[in-house]
Design a protein around this motif. Sequence first.
Motif, PDB file in Angstrom:
ATOM      1  N   VAL A 101     -54.175 -59.813  57.602  1.00 44.59           N
ATOM      2  CA  VAL A 101     -53.925 -60.039  56.012  1.00 44.59           C
ATOM      3  C   VAL A 101     -55.293 -60.505  55.079  1.00 44.59           C
ATOM      4  O   VAL A 101     -55.568 -62.170  55.823  1.00 44.59           O
ATOM      5  CB  VAL A 101     -52.839 -60.499  55.470  1.00 44.59           C
ATOM      6  N   GLY A 102     -55.699 -59.432  54.245  1.00 40.53           N
ATOM      7  CA  GLY A 102     -56.931 -60.117  53.758  1.00 40.53           C
ATOM      8  C   GLY A 102     -58.298 -59.231  53.835  1.00 40.53           C
ATOM      9  O   GLY A 102     -57.719 -58.542  55.006  1.00 40.53           O
ATOM     10  N   PRO A 103     -58.748 -59.546  53.448  1.00 42.59           N
ATOM     11  CA  PRO A 103     -60.275 -58.791  53.118  1.00 42.59           C
ATOM     12  C   PRO A 103     -60.846 -58.837  54.491  1.00 42.59           C
ATOM     13  O   PRO A 103     -60.627 -59.412  55.454  1.00 42.59           O
ATOM     14  CB  PRO A 103     -61.654 -59.675  51.882  1.00 42.59           C
ATOM     15  N   GLY A 104     -61.796 -57.502  54.571  1.00 40.18           N
ATOM     16  CA  GLY A 104     -62.980 -58.151  55.750  1.00 40.18           C
ATOM     17  C   GLY A 104     -62.081 -56.129  56.747  1.00 40.18           C
ATOM     18  O   GLY A 104     -61.226 -56.025  56.986  1.00 40.18           O
ATOM     19  N   VAL A 105     -62.371 -56.128  57.799  1.00 37.68           N
ATOM     20  CA  VAL A 105     -62.543 -55.149  58.566  1.00 37.68           C
ATOM     21  C   VAL A 105     -60.748 -55.371  59.735  1.00 37.68           C
ATOM     22  O   VAL A 105     -60.663 -56.772  60.302  1.00 37.68           O
ATOM     23  CB  VAL A 105     -63.091 -54.920  60.119  1.00 37.68           C
ATOM     24  N   ARG A 106     -59.609 -54.586  59.260  1.00 41.98           N
ATOM     25  CA  ARG A 106     -58.957 -55.014  60.220  1.00 41.98           C
ATOM     26  C   ARG A 106     -58.476 -54.198  61.508  1.00 41.98           C
ATOM     27  O   ARG A 106     -59.231 -53.118  61.721  1.00 41.98           O
ATOM     28  CB  ARG A 106     -57.519 -54.633  59.234  1.00 41.98           C
ATOM     29  N   VAL A 142     -47.987 -56.249  54.925  1.00 40.12           N
ATOM     30  CA  VAL A 142     -46.989 -57.081  54.881  1.00 40.12           C
ATOM     31  C   VAL A 142     -47.664 -57.992  56.795  1.00 40.12           C
ATOM     32  O   VAL A 142     -48.205 -59.166  57.272  1.00 40.12           O
ATOM     33  CB  VAL A 142     -46.136 -57.071  55.441  1.00 40.12           C
ATOM     34  N   ALA A 143     -47.460 -57.116  57.792  1.00 42.90           N
ATOM     35  CA  ALA A 143     -48.550 -57.171  59.105  1.00 42.90           C
ATOM     36  C   ALA A 143     -50.085 -57.265  59.332  1.00 42.90           C
ATOM     37  O   ALA A 143     -50.360 -57.611  60.296  1.00 42.90           O
ATOM     38  CB  ALA A 143     -47.598 -56.232  59.760  1.00 42.90           C
ATOM     39  N   GLY A 144     -50.719 -56.879  58.707  1.00 44.37           N
ATOM     40  CA  GLY A 144     -51.767 -57.538  58.508  1.00 44.37           C
ATOM     41  C   GLY A 144     -52.456 -56.138  58.848  1.00 44.37           C
ATOM     42  O   GLY A 144     -53.380 -56.232  60.089  1.00 44.37           O
ATOM     43  N   VAL A 145     -51.895 -54.435  59.386  1.00 50.23           N
ATOM     44  CA  VAL A 145     -52.291 -53.831  59.353  1.00 50.23           C
ATOM     45  C   VAL A 145     -52.674 -52.517  59.033  1.00 50.23           C
ATOM     46  O   VAL A 145     -52.415 -52.700  57.819  1.00 50.23           O
ATOM     47  CB  VAL A 145     -51.373 -53.308  61.033  1.00 50.23           C
ATOM     48  N   TRP A 146     -53.868 -51.723  59.382  1.00 47.37           N
ATOM     49  CA  TRP A 146     -54.387 -50.675  58.083  1.00 47.37           C
ATOM     50  C   TRP A 146     -54.000 -49.434  58.597  1.00 47.37           C
ATOM     51  O   TRP A 146     -52.904 -48.979  59.508  1.00 47.37           O
ATOM     52  CB  TRP A 146     -55.915 -49.812  58.576  1.00 47.37           C
ATOM     53  N   VAL A 147     -53.730 -48.840  57.167  1.00 45.30           N
ATOM     54  CA  VAL A 147     -52.896 -47.376  57.596  1.00 45.30           C
ATOM     55  C   VAL A 147     -53.724 -45.849  57.581  1.00 45.30           C
ATOM     56  O   VAL A 147     -54.922 -46.017  56.502  1.00 45.30           O
ATOM     57  CB  VAL A 147     -51.793 -46.929  57.178  1.00 45.30           C
TER      58      VAL A 147
END
Length: 324
Positions: A101-106, A142-147
């Motif tokens: 979670v947070g900035p940067g590439v997930r 919440v999970a730290g996943v992109w969509v």
Amino acid sequence: MKAPSALANPLRPAILAAARSSSVKRAITRAPVTRKLVDRFVAGESREAAVECVREILASGRSVSIDFLGEDTRDAAGAQAMMDEYLKLVADLGTLPEAAVGPGVRRLEVSLKLSALGQALADDGPRVAIENARTICAAAEVAGVWVTVDAEDHTTTDSTLAIVRALRCDFPWLGAVLQSYLRRTEDDCRDFAGPGSRIRLCKGAYREPESVAFQNRAAVDASYLRCLDILMAGSGYPMVASHDPAVIAAVAPLVARTGRAATGYEHQMLFGIRDVEQRRLANEDKQVRVYVPYGHQWYPYFMRRLAERPSNLRFFLRSVVTRD
């Protein structure tokens, strides 16, 4: 009489008829060669099999975008079931150490089609789709996943991009897919090249009329490079979804000219296609994301992909005998 398009597939009607036939499905799915081919390009029918495949890809230094196969849901129960599976998938991905979670590439992402979430429902389909997508995005945050929202045929483009714009007010990291063979896509790239925008640029595979889409392969390729130039010159995050060596070779000069950092864009390829090239790029510290499909609906998905263009059929058949 107008000459047929260079991209038209004369086998398309037969392949699409086979996609709807349960008897043909039984025959094809039981054939060892077919099973071998499908296993290479689809990461299993279950979520558990797909997540295990994801673990292996992540261990190689590549990122993933995982797609639960299905589209054109025609009832609210089907849209609800699709959303429920995505929520379980996001929860499973959120347990992996690569979730962040947070900035940067997930490194973890899910791809979804709005038609699978109810976009085509007769009663207020776009509202159903956006609410289902919003629920998935909230869980992914919440999970730290992109969509990323996938593209479909051109009749859905306006609705899809309107939904993406609305959702990005709350989820600015939400990605979208644009298809370079559509004549409108250069303008769409300009609209979506702003700060924080994530665009997956692909060439497109649906059969579209000449009035809305380029029909010549060279024209589609040229449009892709023009669109990529727009995205690279913008302030968003371009996702170069292509296996074409010419496109891949064109990326480095664009990156050098625009001064993009290695974390400011990524390459994307399909699971099972050009695996050696994927690993080569990753070993050169390039961002590489693998598009991983799974689910029971692999058969119609797979057959439609073969029907879309002759090049798809030739490529997949060649892939039976070569790993790259």
